[in-house]
Design a protein around this motif. Structure first.
Motif, mmCIF file in Angstrom:
data_model
loop_
_atom_site.group_PDB
_atom_site.id
_atom_site.type_symbol
_atom_site.label_atom_id
_atom_site.label_comp_id
_atom_site.label_asym_id
_atom_site.label_seq_id
_atom_site.Cartn_x
_atom_site.Cartn_y
_atom_site.Cartn_z
ATOM 1 N N THR A 1 1.259 -1.475 0.435
ATOM 2 C CA THR A 1 -0.070 0.091 -0.247
ATOM 3 C C THR A 1 0.901 1.303 -0.305
ATOM 4 O O THR A 1 1.860 1.573 0.709
ATOM 5 N N THR A 2 0.819 1.864 -1.438
ATOM 6 C CA THR A 2 1.094 3.252 -1.284
ATOM 7 C C THR A 2 0.287 4.776 -0.744
ATOM 8 O O THR A 2 -0.547 5.029 -1.567
ATOM 9 N N SER A 3 1.068 5.444 -0.666
ATOM 10 C CA SER A 3 0.624 6.562 -0.204
ATOM 11 C C SER A 3 1.092 8.379 -0.341
ATOM 12 O O SER A 3 1.834 7.729 0.647
ATOM 13 N N LEU A 4 0.836 8.677 -1.210
ATOM 14 C CA LEU A 4 0.926 10.023 -1.171
ATOM 15 C C LEU A 4 0.371 11.280 -0.765
ATOM 16 O O LEU A 4 -1.053 11.804 -0.566
ATOM 17 N N LEU A 5 1.138 12.270 0.789
ATOM 18 C CA LEU A 5 0.055 12.850 0.913
ATOM 19 C C LEU A 5 1.153 14.478 1.359
ATOM 20 O O LEU A 5 2.066 14.294 1.343
ATOM 21 N N VAL A 6 0.268 15.252 1.378
ATOM 22 C CA VAL A 6 0.305 16.657 0.906
ATOM 23 C C VAL A 6 0.041 17.764 1.956
ATOM 24 O O VAL A 6 -0.969 17.460 2.056
ATOM 25 N N LYS A 7 0.365 17.750 2.894
ATOM 26 C CA LYS A 7 0.335 18.240 3.895
ATOM 27 C C LYS A 7 0.642 20.078 3.114
ATOM 28 O O LYS A 7 1.267 20.828 2.939
ATOM 29 N N ASN A 8 -0.338 20.944 3.800
ATOM 30 C CA ASN A 8 -0.992 22.513 3.696
ATOM 31 C C ASN A 8 -0.631 22.538 2.293
ATOM 32 O O ASN A 8 0.477 22.977 1.566
ATOM 33 N N LEU A 9 -2.006 21.531 1.128
ATOM 34 C CA LEU A 9 -1.841 21.988 -0.273
ATOM 35 C C LEU A 9 -1.881 22.903 -0.551
ATOM 36 O O LEU A 9 -0.477 23.389 -1.466
ATOM 37 N N PHE A 10 -2.188 23.976 -0.168
ATOM 38 C CA PHE A 10 -1.599 25.469 -1.382
ATOM 39 C C PHE A 10 -0.363 26.548 -0.951
ATOM 40 O O PHE A 10 -0.628 27.279 -0.357
ATOM 41 N N ASP A 11 0.041 25.975 0.593
ATOM 42 C CA ASP A 11 0.781 26.336 0.556
ATOM 43 C C ASP A 11 1.103 27.556 1.798
ATOM 44 O O ASP A 11 1.336 28.908 1.282
ATOM 45 N N GLN A 12 0.105 27.714 2.458
ATOM 46 C CA GLN A 12 -0.329 29.252 3.303
ATOM 47 C C GLN A 12 0.085 28.963 4.628
ATOM 48 O O GLN A 12 0.307 28.450 6.311
ATOM 49 N N LYS A 13 1.705 29.584 4.398
ATOM 50 C CA LYS A 13 2.869 29.483 5.947
ATOM 51 C C LYS A 13 1.742 30.713 7.194
ATOM 52 O O LYS A 13 0.675 31.015 6.972
ATOM 53 N N TYR A 14 2.250 29.842 8.546
ATOM 54 C CA TYR A 14 2.102 29.626 9.006
ATOM 55 C C TYR A 14 2.608 29.425 10.747
ATOM 56 O O TYR A 14 4.046 28.825 9.936
ATOM 57 N N SER A 15 2.386 30.036 11.544
ATOM 58 C CA SER A 15 3.465 29.659 12.504
ATOM 59 C C SER A 15 2.710 29.218 13.821
ATOM 60 O O SER A 15 1.851 29.597 13.978
ATOM 61 N N GLN A 16 3.918 28.399 14.696
ATOM 62 C CA GLN A 16 2.997 27.804 16.103
ATOM 63 C C GLN A 16 4.035 27.798 17.730
ATOM 64 O O GLN A 16 4.918 27.108 17.485
ATOM 65 N N PHE A 17 3.540 28.714 18.479
ATOM 66 C CA PHE A 17 4.066 28.788 19.529
ATOM 67 C C PHE A 17 5.464 29.858 18.866
ATOM 68 O O PHE A 17 4.665 30.514 20.002
ATOM 69 N N HIS A 18 5.899 29.659 18.061
ATOM 70 C CA HIS A 18 7.204 30.668 18.266
ATOM 71 C C HIS A 18 7.397 30.563 16.213
ATOM 72 O O HIS A 18 7.109 30.363 16.101
ATOM 73 N N THR A 19 7.271 32.366 15.781
ATOM 74 C CA THR A 19 7.715 32.294 15.524
ATOM 75 C C THR A 19 8.263 31.178 13.901
ATOM 76 O O THR A 19 7.837 31.314 13.028
ATOM 77 N N ASN A 20 9.311 31.073 14.675
ATOM 78 C CA ASN A 20 10.306 30.510 13.928
ATOM 79 C C ASN A 20 10.040 28.475 13.544
ATOM 80 O O ASN A 20 10.015 27.916 13.247
ATOM 81 N N ASN A 21 8.898 28.440 13.994
ATOM 82 C CA ASN A 21 8.397 27.292 14.610
ATOM 83 C C ASN A 21 6.535 27.043 13.172
ATOM 84 O O ASN A 21 5.696 27.704 13.235
ATOM 85 N N LEU A 22 7.692 27.624 11.580
ATOM 86 C CA LEU A 22 7.362 27.571 10.586
ATOM 87 C C LEU A 22 6.698 26.271 9.503
ATOM 88 O O LEU A 22 7.149 25.810 9.218
ATOM 89 N N TYR A 23 5.447 26.376 9.307
ATOM 90 C CA TYR A 23 4.516 25.287 8.605
ATOM 91 C C TYR A 23 4.570 25.738 7.530
ATOM 92 O O TYR A 23 4.067 26.949 6.723
ATOM 93 N N ASP A 24 4.848 25.157 5.843
ATOM 94 C CA ASP A 24 5.070 25.266 4.366
ATOM 95 C C ASP A 24 3.949 24.058 4.342
ATOM 96 O O ASP A 24 3.862 23.313 4.910
ATOM 97 N N ARG A 25 4.257 24.165 2.911
ATOM 98 C CA ARG A 25 3.981 22.887 2.265
ATOM 99 C C ARG A 25 4.724 21.390 2.436
ATOM 100 O O ARG A 25 6.071 21.863 2.704
ATOM 101 N N ARG A 26 4.231 20.289 2.825
ATOM 102 C CA ARG A 26 4.946 19.034 3.287
ATOM 103 C C ARG A 26 4.796 18.009 2.008
ATOM 104 O O ARG A 26 3.190 18.059 2.099
ATOM 105 N N LEU A 27 5.680 17.215 2.093
ATOM 106 C CA LEU A 27 5.386 16.228 0.658
ATOM 107 C C LEU A 27 5.837 15.075 1.955
ATOM 108 O O LEU A 27 7.034 14.726 2.333
#
Length: 695
Positions: free
Chosen positions: A661-687
C-alpha cells in the motif's frame, strides 16, 4: 452553576432536530440504529454505546486513522472537537482541550490500553517517549469533558485511551516506511504469531527527522514493544505488554539558535492485565504497571554561561563586597569555584508503579456497577526541577464506583465518584451525575453535571530550582515549593443531543458546555532572597512559587458528525466554539501584572475530512483544518491557521496474502504559511511518501 445561553443558531438547530425526528418514518429497529455506533469503556469503565455515555465522547476509528493526514500520533486529535494540537518545538507536541495551556498541558489523562502515561516529573505527557507508533493503534477513545470520577485527577478536562492492535487482531506481518519533508525517515516493522493459546505481536521502529529549518530541533529515536495475549480458558484473558523508547530530540525556544539543544531520553514500561469472567453477573479485572523515564541535557560550566573564564571577574566582585560590607556580607564565602550548570529543566528520572482491581457487577440487564480500588506510587529525582538529586516520592490510593441504571427503555442514569488519598496532598472526592433520554428512535438527549478536583502533582508540590555555587553562594534563586497548595476545582455542566443516521451509517453529536475552574495552580512572583543576580541588577531579583492563583470559566458548543453517504464515502466533521474568560494573578511585582484568559483558547476550531474510495484498491482524502487566533502560555505569538491536506492511497496485491500500500500525502496543499507557538516554528507545504507491506 449557570448554563450557557442557547444562541439563536442553537435554538434553530434544536427545533430542527426535533421536527426532523418527528417526521421520519421509522423503518429501523434498535439494532439497525446503533450497529454502526462504536462501543466504549473509557467514560464510565462500563461498556457502552457512545450514545449512552454520560459525557461527550469521540472514537477515532481505524478507518479514520487510515483516512487522516496524521504522520505523528498527536495529530490525530485534530479530528476531535474542542481539542487543540500544537508544536512548541519541531518534535514536541502539546495536546489540550479548551485551551488555557502552554508547552506542558496538564489537564488530560492519557492512557495506553488503560495504563496511565502521565509523567509526574513534568506534570504532562511526553508524546515522543511512549514507545508506540501510529501503526500500533487500533482506535482511540476520547472523553470530551471531565472524567475524574472514572480515572482520577489528571482527567480534569478530559481523558484519552489509546487502544493498540492485539496479536489476535493482526494476523499478518507489516513493514511501514515514511519519507518526506524535514528529512523524515521513519520505519516500523511488526510480526504476529500464535503458539497454542498464546498470541504475540512484536513491533520495532525508528523515527528520525531534521526538524524546522531554523532550529536544531531534529529527532532520532528507536522504539519497540511486544504484546502477549494468553487465553487459558473461555473465562480468562491475560494481556502483557512491554516496550521501550530511547533517543534524542532537539528542544528550546525563542529566536536564536544557541537557545536550542539536544535532549536525550530513555523510557520503558511493563503492563499486565488479567480479566476473569466469574459468571454472567460478575467480572473481575486486575492491572499492574510500571513506567520509567530518564531525561538528560548537556551541562555547561558556570564560567562559560557567564562569559567569565576562571570566574576572575566574579571573584573580584565578591572580594570587593566582602571588604566593603564586613560583617554585613550576606554570603558564606567571598570566593566561588566553577561548577556544571544545567541550562534546561528537562533533566531527571521518574518512575510510576501502579495496581488496580475492578469488579463489574450486572445483576440485571438494566443495571451495571463497576467499582474498585487502586494504588499508585510515584517517585522522581531532578536537580533542575526538584532542587536536589535525592528521590522525592508520593503514594496515591483511590476508590471509585460508576453505575448505569436503565430505568425505562427511554430513560437511563449514570452516576460515579472517585476518592483519592495522597501522602503529600489533601484527599479529594469527585462526583458526576448524568442522564440520557431517548426522544424517539434516533434522537437521544443527554445531560451531566460534574464536580471534580485535580490534586497537585509531584512536581507542583516539590518544584524547587536555584543556581548555587559549591561554596554555598547563591547566584540565582528561581523557584520554591509551597506547602499550602490546594487542589484545583472544576464545576462543569453539559447538555447534548445525539442523533443517529442509520440510512447514512453515522451520527451527529451536539454538545453545549459550561465549565468553571477555581483555585487554578499557576506561578506567583515575588521578591526572592538576596543572591548575586540581585546585586548585579541593583534590585531584588524575582522568585516564584506555585499558588492557587487563577480562576477561569468557559462556555460554548461542539459538533461532531460522522456519516457514510455511500459505501465508498466517509465524511467526518468536528467543530468547536469556545469563549473563555478569567484572570491569573501573578504576584506582588509591578513587572509581573495579572493576566486574563481571554485569548488563551481559540474561539473556533474545525476539521472536515472527506474520504472517497474509487475502487477496492484506490482511495483519497481531503482534510481541512482551521484554528482561530490563540495565545498559548509561555508564547508571545498570536496567529490563526487554515490548511488543506490531500492524501491518495493505492494498494497493489502482490500475491494471495501479500499487499503493498502506497500513500502520497501533501500537507498544507496550498502553501498557506503559518507559525505555531514560536515565530520560527514555520509550517509550509510538506510532501510525504508512506509505504506499507503486509505479508
Amino acid at each position: 452553576m449557570s448554563y450557557p445561553c442557547l444562541s439563536r443558531f442553537l435554538q434553530l438547530l434544536f427545533v430542527s432536530s426535533l421536527s426532523i425526528t418527528s417526521s421520519v418514518s421509522y423503518g429501523y429497529n434498535e439494532t439497525d440504529l446503533f450497529s454502526d455506533i462504536p462501543e466504549i469503556v473509557s467514560a464510565t469503565r462500563i461498556s457502552q454505546n457512545i450514545s449512552e455515555a454520560p459525557v461527550s465522547t469521540t472514537v477515532i476509528t481505524q478507518e479514520l486513522i487510515q483516512a487522516s493526514s496524521a504522520v505523528d500520533l498527536p495529530e490525530l486529535f485534530k479530528l476531535v472537537p474542542g481539542f487543540q494540537v500544537y508544536t512548541p518545538n519541531a518534535n514536541k507536541y502539546a495536546v489540550t482541550y479548551h485551551g488555557a495551556s502552554g508547552e506542558f498541558p496538564r489537564n488530560l489523562d492519557i492512557r495506553i490500553n488503560g495504563r496511565p502515561v502521565y509523567i509526574p516529573l513534568l506534570s504532562t505527557v511526553a508524546w515522543n517517549t511512549l514507545g508506540i507508533s501510529i501503526d500500533d493503534i487500533q482506535r482511540i477513545e476520547v472523553v470530551r469533558g471531565s472524567n475524574v470520577p472514572s480515572y482520577g485527577s489528571n482527567a480534569l478536562m478530559g481523558a484519552i485511551n489509546i487502544v493498540t492492535k492485539t496479536p489476535i487482531e493482526q494476523t499478518s506481518q507489516q513493514l511501514t516506511t515514511t519519507i518526506g519533508a524535514q528529512g523524515r525517515k521513519d520505519v516500523t516493522a511488526s510480526y504476529s504469531g500464535k503458539a497454542n493459546d498464546l498470541y504475540y505481536r512484536v513491533n520495532l521502529g525508528h523515527e528520525g527527522n531534521k526538524g524546522f529549518d531554523f532550529q536544531k530541533g531534529g529527532e532520532n529515536v528507536n522504539l519497540g514493544n511486544l504484546h502477549f495475549v494468553f487465553t487459558p480458558s473461555l473465562y480468562d484473558s491475560i494481556d502483557f505488554t512491554a516496550g521501550f523508547n530511547n533517543g534524542t530530540m532537539g528542544i528550546g525556544g525563542g529566536n536564536e539558535l544557541r537557545e536550542y539543544q539536544d535532549r536525550d531520553h530513555f523510557s520503558h514500561f511493563q503492563y499486565l492485565q488479567w480479566n476473569h469472567v466469574v459468571n454472567e453477573t460478575h467480572e473481575i479485572n486486575t492491572q499492574l504497571f510500571h513506567n520509567y523515564l530518564r531525561l538528560k541535557t548537556k551541562s555547561f560550566n558556570a564560567s562559560e554561561l557567564l562569559n567569565d573564564p576562571g570566574l576572575v571577574n566574579l571573584n573580584a566582585q565578591l572580594a570587593f563586597l566582602a571588604a566593603t560590607l564586613g560583617d554585613n556580607y550576606p554570603f558564606s564565602s567571598s570566593h566561588v569555584s566553577d561548577f556544571p550548570v544545567l541550562s534546561s529543566a528537562e533533566n531527571g528520572s521518574t518512575q510510576t508503579y501502579g495496581a488496580e482491581l475492578q469488579h463489574t457487577f450486572t445483576p440485571t440487564s438494566s443495571f451495571t456497577l463497576a467499582s474498585g480500588l487502586g494504588f499508585r506510587y510515584e517517585k522522581a529525582s531532578s536537580l533542575a526541577l526538584l532542587g536536589s538529586d535525592e528521590t522525592i516520592d508520593e503514594e496515591i490510593y483511590f476508590f471509585f464506583s460508576n453505575a448505569e441504571w436503565k430505568q425505562t427503555d427511554h430513560l437511563s442514569w449514570n452516576a460515579g465518584f472517585m476518592s483519592e488519598l495522597s501522602s503529600i496532598t489533601s484527599p479529594a472526592t469527585s462526583i458526576r451525575l448524568a442522564s440520557n433520554y431517548k426522544l424517539g428512535n434516533s434522537l437521544i438527549l443527554r445531560g451531566a453535571i460534574t464536580q471534580a478536583y485535580r490534586t497537585p502533582s509531584l512536581l507542583e508540590e516539590n518544584n524547587k530550582s536555584s543556581y548555587i555555587f559549591p561554596e554555598g553562594v547563591p547566584f540565582d534563586y528561581v523557584s520554591f515549593p509551597n506547602d499550602d497548595l490546594e487542589a484545583e476545582k472544576l464545576n462543569a455542566a453539559e447538555l447534548g443531543i445525539f442523533w443517529t443516521l442509520p440510512e447514512n451509517k453515522g451520527f451527529v453529536d451536539l454538545k453545549i458546555f459550561n465549565e468553571r475552574i477555581s483555585n487554578g495552580i499557576e506561578s506567583w512572583f515575588y521578591e526572592g532572597p538576596i543572591d548575586l543576580l540581585s546585586i548585579k541588577q541593583g534590585f531584588r531579583d524575582e522568585a516564584r512559587e506555585l499558588r492557587n492563583a487563577s480562576n477561569r470559566k468557559s462556555h460554548g458548543f461542539e459538533i461532531q458528525a460522522s456519516i457514510k453517504p455511500s459505501n465508498k464515502d466517509l465524511i467526518h466533521f468536528a467543530y468547536s466554539m469556545t469563549k473563555i474568560s478569567g484572570i491569573q494573578r501573578r504576584g506582588e511585582l509591578a513587572r509581573k501584572s495579572d493576566r486574563t484568559y481571554d485569548d488563551s483558547a481559540p474561539r473556533h476550531t474545525a476539521t472536515l475530512l472527506l474520504n472517497h474510495q474509487f475502487t477496492n484498491t484506490l482511495d483519497s482524502s481531503v482534510i481541512f483544518n482551521y484554528m482561530s487566533d490563540v495565545q498559548w502560555q509561555d508564547s508571545s505569538l498570536i496567529e490563526s491557521y487554515k490548511t488543506a491536506d490531500f492524501k491518495i492511497t493505492k494498494s497493489f496485491p502482490t500475491s494471495h496474502r501479500h499487499k503493498l500500500t502506497t500513500s502520497l500525502l501533501v500537507k498544507n496543499l496550498f502553501d498557506q504559511k503559518y507559525s505555531q507557538f514560536h515565530t520560527n516554528n514555520l509550517y509550509d507545504r510538506r510532501l510525504y511518501l508512506i509505504m506499507k507491506l503486509n505479508f
